[in-house]
Enzyme design. Structure first.
Site, PDB file in Angstrom:
ATOM      1  N   ASP A 188       0.307  -1.300 -13.609  1.00 16.96           N
ATOM      2  CA  ASP A 188      -0.636  -0.402 -14.296  1.00 16.96           C
ATOM      3  C   ASP A 188      -0.522   0.997 -13.707  1.00 16.96           C
ATOM      4  O   ASP A 188      -0.563   1.996 -14.418  1.00 16.96           O
ATOM      5  CB  ASP A 188      -2.092  -0.890 -14.151  1.00 16.96           C
ATOM      6  CG  ASP A 188      -2.568  -1.662 -15.377  1.00 16.96           C
ATOM      7  OD1 ASP A 188      -1.712  -2.296 -16.037  1.00 16.96           O
ATOM      8  OD2 ASP A 188      -3.776  -1.635 -15.682  1.00 16.96           O
ATOM      9  N   ASP A 235       0.832  -1.215   0.000  1.00 18.52           N
ATOM     10  CA  ASP A 235       0.000   0.000   0.000  1.00 18.52           C
ATOM     11  C   ASP A 235       0.865   1.262   0.000  1.00 18.52           C
ATOM     12  O   ASP A 235       0.624   2.204  -0.764  1.00 18.52           O
ATOM     13  CB  ASP A 235      -1.024  -0.005   1.155  1.00 18.52           C
ATOM     14  CG  ASP A 235      -0.424  -0.406   2.495  1.00 18.52           C
ATOM     15  OD1 ASP A 235       0.764  -0.769   2.546  1.00 18.52           O
ATOM     16  OD2 ASP A 235      -1.155  -0.349   3.505  1.00 18.52           O
TER      17      ASP A 235
HETATM   18 MG    MG Z   1      -2.609  -6.083 -15.651  1.00 20.90          MG
END
Ligand code: MG
Ligand code: IPM
Length: 366
Positions: A251, A223
């Protein structure tokens, strides 16, 4: 050299971007005197439509016999029914597992000419150069049991996050080896404050680091890593992590260079045959329009030359050609400013081939 390359264009914009990457590889072959043979096969939604399976046996056999696989993308709204028994993504997961491709390398670099394209402030992201090493054949994606139960009173679903020592050992070792050729820093990302599998991961990372005294190891919870990627992206060198964390963090990190369309990946195992694909998806909203950015796939082809064919000089020439056209201002719609006329997929592909032609002409003369 002689090599056989399996092309898996897949769905959405996959065929458009793979077409451009193939043309680049063909030019490399012509310029450097290699014999590359290409065969095209079905995967994902396109394979489901034609055969009912996301990974037909003929595709897997061809991949297993090849020297490398170049993939476009899989998936799309047509095959998105959550109740469907077969999904395009099964093709991708299936081929990764069947070829034993446990290591997914996702380099994230910022081209100076594109620093302003990123939604992050240019001074925060200048000179970012991160190598993500994502574990690809274990964890939540493949753990057992994995099922869904529709009971009388309620519905229930289970996924399992399991890692064996050998699975952690080989991926973390690879991260240390890669760090040696870079800035000698490994960030191992986990959730050791909650997950048993992460505590094992951390323990093994520490054991491995004892053999790499020249490489600094740090641990980071996933996190806070997600946050640090936005605030201090430059502070990372090699980041190694388990499958699902790596899926999400890469991503996120792809925002840093300005577009998902710029980012390549290599999936490697113990054999030479690897699978190379852009990290973007099938982008159904722009599929068939000829506007997708082919750079992620072309840079994946460069990784293919480097890792599966051992052609470092050729790989570097492709990467320089991409850098050159970006520096010269060539932009597809995803990275163009509102006042620029964006190039089409094939226009940008052609410019990269022209630059590659010039690169290789210079090299030959020198
Ligand atoms: Mg992916
Ligand atoms: C990726 C993709 C895949 C994954 C999907 C399409 C199965 O998101 O390559 O990152 O989750 O690994």
């Amino acid at each position: 050299m002689k090599a056989t390359i399996v092309l898996l264009p897949g769905d959405g914009i996959g065929p458009e971007v793979v077409h451009e990457a193939r043309a680049v590889l063909e030019l490399v072959a012509a310029r450097f005197g290699h014999q590359l043979t290409f065969t095209e096969h079905l995967i994902g939604g396109a394979a489901i439509d034609a055969t009912g399976q996301a990974l037909p046996t003929s595709t897997l056999l061809a991949a297993q016999r090849s020297d490398a696989v170049l993939l476009g993308a899989v998936g799309g709204p047509k095959w998105d029914n959550p109740k469907a028994s077969v999904r395009p993504e099964q093709g991708l997961l299936g081929i990764r597992k069947a070829l034993g491709l446990y290591a997914n390398l996702r380099p994230v670099r910022v081209h100076p000419a594109l620093a302003h394209v990123s939604p992050l402030k240019a001074d925060r992201i200048a000179n970012v150069d991160i190598m993500f090493v994502r574990e690809l054949t274990g964890g939540l994606y493949f753990g057992w049991p994995k099922f869904r139960e529709d009971g009388h009173l309620h519905r229930r679903a289970v996924d399992t996050l399991e890692y064996r020592e050998d699975e952690i050992h080989r991926i973390v070792t690879l991260a240390f080896k890669l760090a040696r050729g870079r800035k000698k820093r490994v960030t191992s990302v986990d959730k050791a404050n909650v997950l048993e599998s992460s505590r094992l991961w951390r323990e093994i990372a520490v054991e491995i680091s004892a053999g790499y005294s020249d490489v600094a190891l740090e641990h980071q919870l996933v996190d806070s890593c997600a946050m640090r990627l936005i605030t201090h992206a430059r502070s990372f060198d090699v980041v190694v992590t388990e499958n699902m964390f790596g899926d999400i963090l890469t991503d996120e990190a792809a925002v840093i260079p300005g577009s998902l369309g710029l980012c390549p990946s290599a999936s490697l195992g113990d054999s030479r045959c690897g699978l190379y694909e852009p990290i973007h998806g099938s982008a159904p909203d722009i599929a068939g329009k000829g506007v997708a950015n082919p750079i992620g796939t072309i840079l994946s082809a460069a990784l293919l030359l480097r890792h599966s064919l051992g052609l470092e000089e050729e790989a570097a020439a492709v990467e320089r050609a991409v850098d050159d056209v970006i520096a010269a201002g060539a932009r597809t719609a995803d990275i163009a400013s509102p006042i620029e006329r964006p190039l089409s997929t094939s226009e940008l592909g052609r410019l990269i081939r022209t630059a590659l032609g010039e690169e290789t002409a210079v090299e030959r003369a020198s």
